[in-house]
Design a protein around this motif. Structure first.
Motif, PDB file in Angstrom:
ATOM      1  N   ALA A  42      31.313  46.741  48.452  1.00  0.00           N
ATOM      2  CA  ALA A  42      31.062  46.399  47.303  1.00  0.00           C
ATOM      3  C   ALA A  42      29.471  46.651  47.003  1.00  0.00           C
ATOM      4  N   GLU A  43      28.635  46.321  47.887  1.00  0.00           N
ATOM      5  CA  GLU A  43      27.060  46.587  47.717  1.00  0.00           C
ATOM      6  C   GLU A  43      26.663  48.090  48.096  1.00  0.00           C
ATOM      7  N   ASN A  44      27.598  48.655  48.548  1.00  0.00           N
ATOM      8  CA  ASN A  44      27.397  50.179  48.929  1.00  0.00           C
ATOM      9  C   ASN A  44      26.261  50.218  49.709  1.00  0.00           C
ATOM     10  N   LYS A  45      26.321  49.564  51.019  1.00  0.00           N
ATOM     11  CA  LYS A  45      25.257  49.131  51.982  1.00  0.00           C
ATOM     12  C   LYS A  45      24.707  50.476  52.202  1.00  0.00           C
ATOM     13  N   GLN A  46      23.468  50.560  52.519  1.00  0.00           N
ATOM     14  CA  GLN A  46      22.629  51.549  53.245  1.00  0.00           C
ATOM     15  C   GLN A  46      22.274  50.799  54.497  1.00  0.00           C
ATOM     16  N   TYR A  47      22.531  51.559  55.647  1.00  0.00           N
ATOM     17  CA  TYR A  47      22.266  50.969  57.141  1.00  0.00           C
ATOM     18  C   TYR A  47      21.137  51.242  57.508  1.00  0.00           C
ATOM     19  N   LYS A  48      20.531  50.437  58.129  1.00  0.00           N
ATOM     20  CA  LYS A  48      18.818  50.632  58.407  1.00  0.00           C
ATOM     21  C   LYS A  48      18.652  51.496  59.565  1.00  0.00           C
ATOM     22  N   LYS A 109      29.111  63.865  66.476  1.00  0.00           N
ATOM     23  CA  LYS A 109      29.457  65.075  66.148  1.00  0.00           C
ATOM     24  C   LYS A 109      29.730  65.049  64.566  1.00  0.00           C
ATOM     25  N   ARG A 110      30.878  64.446  64.407  1.00  0.00           N
ATOM     26  CA  ARG A 110      31.399  64.578  63.292  1.00  0.00           C
ATOM     27  C   ARG A 110      30.521  63.922  61.976  1.00  0.00           C
ATOM     28  N   TYR A 111      30.027  62.881  62.268  1.00  0.00           N
ATOM     29  CA  TYR A 111      29.366  62.184  61.189  1.00  0.00           C
ATOM     30  C   TYR A 111      27.815  62.690  61.061  1.00  0.00           C
ATOM     31  N   PHE A 112      27.193  62.750  62.428  1.00  0.00           N
ATOM     32  CA  PHE A 112      25.680  63.049  62.379  1.00  0.00           C
ATOM     33  C   PHE A 112      25.585  64.395  63.013  1.00  0.00           C
ATOM     34  N   GLY A 113      26.621  65.169  63.234  1.00  0.00           N
ATOM     35  CA  GLY A 113      26.061  66.795  63.716  1.00  0.00           C
ATOM     36  C   GLY A 113      25.433  66.506  64.984  1.00  0.00           C
ATOM     37  N   VAL A 114      25.619  65.540  65.733  1.00  0.00           N
ATOM     38  CA  VAL A 114      24.764  65.425  66.988  1.00  0.00           C
ATOM     39  C   VAL A 114      26.034  65.971  68.217  1.00  0.00           C
ATOM     40  N   GLU A 115      25.640  67.201  68.641  1.00  0.00           N
ATOM     41  CA  GLU A 115      26.614  67.564  69.840  1.00  0.00           C
ATOM     42  C   GLU A 115      26.152  67.289  71.265  1.00  0.00           C
ATOM     43  N   GLU A 116      24.863  66.682  71.664  1.00  0.00           N
ATOM     44  CA  GLU A 116      24.601  66.384  72.735  1.00  0.00           C
ATOM     45  C   GLU A 116      25.203  65.222  73.207  1.00  0.00           C
ATOM     46  N   GLU A 132      17.456  59.220  60.634  1.00  0.00           N
ATOM     47  CA  GLU A 132      16.937  59.966  59.448  1.00  0.00           C
ATOM     48  C   GLU A 132      18.229  60.189  58.445  1.00  0.00           C
ATOM     49  N   ARG A 133      19.336  60.788  58.873  1.00  0.00           N
ATOM     50  CA  ARG A 133      20.596  60.766  58.226  1.00  0.00           C
ATOM     51  C   ARG A 133      21.098  59.439  57.501  1.00  0.00           C
ATOM     52  N   LEU A 134      20.881  58.429  57.998  1.00  0.00           N
ATOM     53  CA  LEU A 134      21.158  57.042  57.849  1.00  0.00           C
ATOM     54  C   LEU A 134      20.695  56.833  56.230  1.00  0.00           C
ATOM     55  N   LYS A 135      19.470  57.466  56.137  1.00  0.00           N
ATOM     56  CA  LYS A 135      18.607  57.351  55.151  1.00  0.00           C
ATOM     57  C   LYS A 135      19.179  58.218  53.614  1.00  0.00           C
ATOM     58  N   THR A 136      20.162  58.761  53.870  1.00  0.00           N
ATOM     59  CA  THR A 136      20.584  59.547  52.939  1.00  0.00           C
ATOM     60  C   THR A 136      21.730  59.101  52.233  1.00  0.00           C
ATOM     61  N   GLU A 137      22.044  59.253  50.942  1.00  0.00           N
ATOM     62  CA  GLU A 137      23.060  58.650  50.086  1.00  0.00           C
ATOM     63  C   GLU A 137      24.454  58.971  50.855  1.00  0.00           C
ATOM     64  N   GLU A 138      24.414  59.894  51.528  1.00  0.00           N
ATOM     65  CA  GLU A 138      26.006  60.303  51.976  1.00  0.00           C
ATOM     66  C   GLU A 138      26.199  59.277  53.052  1.00  0.00           C
ATOM     67  N   PHE A 139      25.434  58.557  53.578  1.00  0.00           N
ATOM     68  CA  PHE A 139      25.493  57.651  54.752  1.00  0.00           C
ATOM     69  C   PHE A 139      25.816  56.206  54.323  1.00  0.00           C
ATOM     70  N   ARG A 140      25.784  56.181  52.809  1.00  0.00           N
ATOM     71  CA  ARG A 140      25.890  54.738  52.358  1.00  0.00           C
ATOM     72  C   ARG A 140      27.399  54.366  52.693  1.00  0.00           C
ATOM     73  N   ALA A 141      27.863  53.095  52.571  1.00  0.00           N
ATOM     74  CA  ALA A 141      29.171  52.734  52.966  1.00  0.00           C
ATOM     75  C   ALA A 141      30.135  53.357  51.979  1.00  0.00           C
ATOM     76  N   LYS A 142      30.173  53.479  50.869  1.00  0.00           N
ATOM     77  CA  LYS A 142      31.282  54.233  49.922  1.00  0.00           C
ATOM     78  C   LYS A 142      31.306  55.645  50.392  1.00  0.00           C
ATOM     79  N   SER A 143      30.205  56.153  50.603  1.00  0.00           N
ATOM     80  CA  SER A 143      30.376  57.578  50.930  1.00  0.00           C
ATOM     81  C   SER A 143      31.129  57.774  52.344  1.00  0.00           C
TER      82      SER A 143
END
Length: 320
Positions: A42-48, A109-116, A132-143
């Motif tokens: 509901a709050e479309n949380k952005q994770y720290k 890999k699928r969400y963060f593009g990390v293959e290591e 860094e990627r969690l700061k973007t809009e596409e990593f909010r809960a609804k996205s």
């Protein structure tokens, strides 16, 4: 040498590849049992940071860390989020052969593009990239939910829940995923638990009722079932830790409930009579409303009593 986590990971033949790439991976998700937070949606949380979204509350990961000798302060304790993540990274190389190893790297890999692969050596770099990627809009809960092609989510909700966050989600017409409540009355079924009487008090507060008999308890629970139904609920969810069932008997349930209210201990037979009667009533109520009744059978929970007292339920001490 075949690359770990290529596009055909775990797909060992052509039929498997066809079924996955041409069928399964394109299919939407209808999640009819989960423990996602309606509040966070509901709050479309952005994770720290990655620890908050990945390790917080995940007792499968906690169990692996404990098995690797990680102390509790790095798991449910007061250590920093980075220290907890680093402790998990130290553990992951030892989980090869466990699905947790696969899940971890597929998610990276699928969400963060990390293959290591995650380890002590790569932990710091992966921590930085993910955060860094969690700061973007596409990593909010609804996205995150929409990117995963989730069409419907059924959360797990106590009868005392006012479902206010579900109402907020429903009002957001831009969010296409359906989020519905699920009726989970386990705390009202487990009359033998210390949590039972405080739960009855909470139910009284929510319903503005005096629950001084079993018949009144059932009347209030049926009102809550109707309330959940009104808010879109079509599922009930019960945990039957011990698979035993007696003959439903209202008189026996009344006596057991009255004894519990007066602070008296209940016999095994009295507990069984209460539970059997309440479960029978619930099943009839669900059938009347055309609900599905989900049952978790025979789960052995909270086996480590010392840690149950220290960190509470659902923290990684149930039997697998």
């Amino acid at each position: 040498m075949k690359k770990f986590l290529d596009n055909d990971f775990l797909l060992s033949n052509d039929i498997a590849k066809t079924l996955y790439h041409e069928r399964a991976c394109k299919m939407p998700i209808f999640d009819y049992h989960c423990h996602l937070s309606a509040k966070e949606i509901a709050e479309n949380k952005q994770y720290k940071n990655i620890t908050e979204i990945w390790l917080s509350g995940d007792h499968y990961k906690w169990r692996a860390m404990r098995s690797n000798g990680i102390t509790e302060d790095y798991i449910t304790g007061s250590r920093s989020d980075y220290d907890k993540f680093f402790a998990f990274a130290k553990t992951i190389p030892y989980t090869i052969g466990n699905p947790l190893y696969h899940w971890t790297h597929l998610e990276l890999k699928r969400y963060f593009g990390v293959e290591e692969t995650l380890s002590e050596k790569t932990a710091e770099a992966i921590w930085s990239v993910c955060n860094e990627r969690l700061k973007t809009e596409e990593f909010r809960a609804k996205s995150l939910i929409e990117r995963s092609n989730v069409k419907a989510i059924c959360t797990t909700d106590d009868p005392c829940d006012d479902l206010s966050y579900h109402k907020i989600i429903k009002k957001d017409k831009s969010f296409k995923t359906i989020v519905l409540p699920t009726f989970r009355p386990d705390r009202g079924v487990k009359i033998e638990e210390d949590s039972f009487l405080p739960w009855i008090q909470r139910l009284e507060d929510v319903s503005d009722s005096c629950i001084d008999s079993f018949s009144k308890l059932w009347a209030v629970l049926e009102q809550r079932i109707d309330y959940f139904h009104q808010e879109g609920c079509r599922l009930a969810d019960h945990g039957l830790d011990v698979v035993e069932y007696g003959t439903p008997n209202m008189d026996s349930a009344e006596k057991a409930f009255e004894k519990c209210l007066s602070g008296e201990s209940l016999s095994y037979e009295e507990v069984l009579a209460y539970k059997s009667t309440l479960m029978h009533l619930c099943g009839k109520a669900y059938a009347k409303r055309n609900w599905v009744m989900q049952i978790h059978i025979g789960a052995l929970r909270n086996n480590n009593k010392r840690m149950y007292g220290a960190v509470g339920p659902d923290t990684g001490f149930d039997s697998i």
